[in-house]
Design a protein around this motif. Sequence first.
Motif: not given
Length: 392
Positions: A217-219, A224-230, A241-250, A376-382
Amino acid sequence: MPIINSLLDTDLYKFTTGYAYAKLFPYAFGHFKFIDRNNRVYPKGFDSLLRREVEAMSQIVLSEEEATFISSRMPYIPPTHIDMLRGFRFNAEELSIRLDKEGHLEIDAIGPLYRVTLWETPILALVSQLYYEQLGIEPDTETRNRAIEKAKKLEVEHLDFSLFGMRRRFSYEVEDEVTRIMKEYAPNHFFGTSNVHFAHKYGLNVSGTHPHEWIQFHGATYGYKMANYMAMENWINVYDGDLGTVLTDTYTTDVFLSNFSKKHALLYTSLRHDSGDPFQFVEKAIARYKELRVDPKIKYIIFSDGLNVDRAVEIKNYCADRIRCSFGIGTNLTNDTGAEPSNIVMKLWRCKMTEKEPWRQCVKLSDAKGKYTGEGSEIDLACRTLDINTKD
């Protein structure tokens, strides 16, 4: 009797992500799409059977006992959202269910994100169980014994784990029995379950944080460059601070780690590995923590990618005393029945900030190309935006 009978019969991340949408993006819309990675052919009439099950879910009401459980065991969900859940009703009109001419199943769920996200996990559990029922497949006679042996080994190996098995469970009954077995035979190392209903039923911890859809959703929204950070920033804004596990591979772990600042390394207690080589992941995570001058020995990796017990033990030994680890084991526990497990997901395909805005495509890249989802076109763009090599 319907298969899904409780609003809590779902994974924790559906409630946590739903509340995050409600708080920060209350007008946002989402479109989820069902994907069968094995491209199964389903029995004739399967879509009608599934439709009857989802229509029956409109009768589900959060009980006061269940509301009290959320309040006491999930204190990061505020009373206002619990009140929303009290009044929540599944609306089958949000779903489109059909079989194509070859018998492949197509499901789309469209609606406000804070509520349509709640369809994902129950739909997957229903598809998995109905498929076996329609083909007359039953668990073999060794299903229970295998689960007991696994629980005993996990206990002997001092391996801390949670049950992450609802989405592809063989059936409600199998997940129920496996949960009881884990509690009985691995009492010191069975941390809990992602299924809120069984956590309530058996007095267990509830495990889990956010899914790929949050970062997807954030991507789509911020680029895409700001997705993980945001996505990390907004999760902190919601849960403080609760729920402090972050998923890394999106959008691949390498991209994530480049966005992973010292602030995030200190605030988040753990990283979740969900695709790619787990041993390389350990090395990359430790290197990044050291680069940020954060002691990796006080941090965790939560491993959750298609694990079995032997693989989890191997990874635990590899981590040794260099970084802490815990494990989310799913299909290998709740669908080790002698039948071929399903390989199904339901992913965020499109989103928009308000109902009137145009749709934006959502993609998931992962550290394994077989798990890529999206147009496919959006995957290529990302990939081009993030300088990801797609030719290897």
